[in-house]
Design an enzyme around this catalytic site. Structure first.
Site, PDB file in Angstrom:
ATOM      1  N   SER A  60      -5.338  -0.678   5.410  1.00  0.00           N
ATOM      2  CA  SER A  60      -3.850  -0.518   4.694  1.00  0.00           C
ATOM      3  C   SER A  60      -4.121  -0.839   3.115  1.00  0.00           C
ATOM      4  O   SER A  60      -3.209  -0.493   2.483  1.00  0.00           O
ATOM      5  CB  SER A  60      -3.000  -1.671   5.492  1.00  0.00           C
ATOM      6  N   ASP A 365       3.787  -8.662   0.770  1.00  0.00           N
ATOM      7  CA  ASP A 365       4.453  -8.959   1.995  1.00  0.00           C
ATOM      8  C   ASP A 365       3.647  -9.808   2.937  1.00  0.00           C
ATOM      9  O   ASP A 365       3.988  -9.971   4.182  1.00  0.00           O
ATOM     10  CB  ASP A 365       4.645  -7.531   2.777  1.00  0.00           C
ATOM     11  N   HIS A 368      -0.542  -8.150   2.019  1.00  0.00           N
ATOM     12  CA  HIS A 368      -1.042  -7.112   0.939  1.00  0.00           C
ATOM     13  C   HIS A 368      -0.519  -7.366  -0.528  1.00  0.00           C
ATOM     14  O   HIS A 368       0.350  -8.216  -0.624  1.00  0.00           O
ATOM     15  CB  HIS A 368      -0.204  -5.728   1.306  1.00  0.00           C
TER      16      HIS A 368
END
Ligand code: NAG
Ligand code: NAG
Ligand code: NAG
Ligand code: NAG
Length: 391
Positions: A60, A365, A368
């Site tokens: 991610s 978040d 990240h």
């Protein structure tokens, strides 16, 4: 070498940045001729490399839309605002409010953002690269986790080796001959990671295993990263960047899960959990060691280590220096609590809120980083000292 020097100097008028970079380059040349001697054969990409395309593998931290393209089954929030609110104005599948490191690297080399491999556009391949990274991807294959009954913790089965498999399949569709392909890949930049973070989240964060029990896993993760890097070099890659792990002890997700009444668990300046940061450093030490061995095996390839830890740790020691007045270990977007991270109310889920100005936060978040943090990291990696040898 003289030839390269002259060539480099002849190019210095192009821009101030290039000029400064070149001075450093020349300096490195003079100081460490032995380091660069083996590179003479690929000297055409100096100064500071003119990559014509970028290929990326990872999770991610660098997924630009692959997980979204398959419906983001384990993390549907990524398909909606506030993800993407800062730059794109809509959700692109990036796990941030805007650009990622890989976007900034592409921009620095004058290339467009990497198209996600799984998002079929129908258009012709533009020759500027491809992104194979998938949100939640692990360095180890899914079978490893299923065999340990940890399969349900996986966001995706599209591990690093699966991504390399896609690349091998895909490459035969772009150029006609193997020779042509090798020529093309020689002028490309390959990024293998960051990857491995999710392999550690599973035992550490989701299962809560003690760090000492997870340490024996590290050499295996490194082996998987080296295997993938080897496979990519064997396909013709000549410029490969392998990033290390970030300071996970500074993540709101870890800080929330491992809240402690013992003050000595925390770094007195940063407020991060020291033991988890030490764990990241351990991973990075083994990776650096393994890359040294790999360079001996492939002396013609330029194998670079990207120090993501070093490029980001300053945010936590001196947040104000980088404009992070909102917070360094508190998430911009989340469902409350001391670090604004709540597993029952994640960013984008009901009950969560978003900060007014994400550019003043390091963390987006809980797991990240913000676009602002990624921008600073990218600068340090591209122009600063955090990629070695330099990009
Ligand atoms: C993921 O891999 C496991 C084990 O190989 C398999 O049982 C499962 O069906 C796979 N899931 C998906 C979505 O492909
Ligand atoms: C790395 O590759 C070797 C040789 O193919 C293989 O035996 C080993 O299982 C691989 N390791 C990992 C972690 O994938
Ligand atoms: C507090 O943590 C430190 C290191 O993290 C450890 O050495 C010490 O024994 C702990 N103290 C208590 C009371 O648990
Ligand atoms: C976390 O979220 C849940 C669900 O929205 C809520 O009930 C709970 O109070 C929240 N916890 C904190 C610490 O804010």
């Amino acid at each position: 070498m003289i030839y390269i020097l002259v060539r480099c100097l002849a190019l210095t008028h192009h821009s101030r940045t290039i000029n400064m970079k070149m001075k450093f380059q020349v300096f490195v040349f003079l100081l460490f001729p032995f380091v660069t001697a083996s590179d003479v054969s690929v000297s055409s990409r100096r100064p500071y490399a003119k990559y014509e395309s970028i290929f990326n593998f990872g999770d991610s931290l660098s997924d630009t839309g692959n997980y979204l393209a398959v419906g983001a089954p384990g993390f549907p929030q990524i398909a909606h605002l506030p993800y993407g609110e800062t730059f794109f104005g809509n959700a692109t599948g990036r796990a941030s409010d805007g650009h990622l490191i890989v976007d900034f690297i592409a921009e620095a080399f004058g290339l467009p953002s990497l198209p996600p491999y799984l998002k079929q556009t129908g258009g012709p391949y533009k020759k500027t690269g491809m992104n194979f990274a998938v949100f939640g991807a692990t360095a180890l294959d899914a079978e490893f986790y299923y065999a340990k009954n940890q399969g349900p913790f996986l966001f995706t089965n599209d591990s690093l080796s699966v991504q390399v498999g896609w690349f091998k399949k895909w490459k035969s569709s772009i150029c006609t001959s193997k020779q042509e392909r090798h020529k093309y890949f020689k002028k490309s930049l390959f990024l293998v990671g960051e990857i491995g973070g999710n392999d550690y989240h599973i035992p550490l964060l989701y299962i809560g295993a003690p760090i000492e029990q997870v340490r024996p896993l590290v050499p295996l993760i490194i082996e998987a990263i080296i295997n993938a890097t080897t496979a990519i070099i064997e396909e013709g890659a000549a410029n490969v960047v392998v990033p290390g792990n970030l300071p996970i002890g500074c993540l709101p997700a870890y800080l929330t899960r491992f809240q402690s009444s013992n003050r000595s668990d925390y770094n007195p300046i940063t407020g991060c959990l020291d033991a988890f940061n030490e764990f990241s450093k351990y991973h990075n030490r083994l990776l650096i060691q393994a890359l040294k061995t790999l360079r001996k095996k492939y002396p013609r390839a330029r194998i670079m280590y990207a120090d993501y830890y070093g490029a980001s740790i300053g945010f936590y020691y001196s947040p104000k220096l980088y404009g992070f007045s909102g917070g360094s270990i508190t998430a911009c977007c989340g469902g409350g609590g001391p670090y604004n991270f709540n597993i029952s109310s994640l960013c984008g889920q009901p009950g969560s809120t978003v900060c007014d100005d994400p550019s003043t936060f390091v963390n987006w978040d809980g797991n990240h980083w913000t676009e602002a943090a990624y921008r600073h990291m990218a600068k340090g990696l591209i122009y600063g000292p955090f990629t070695s040898p330099p990009l």
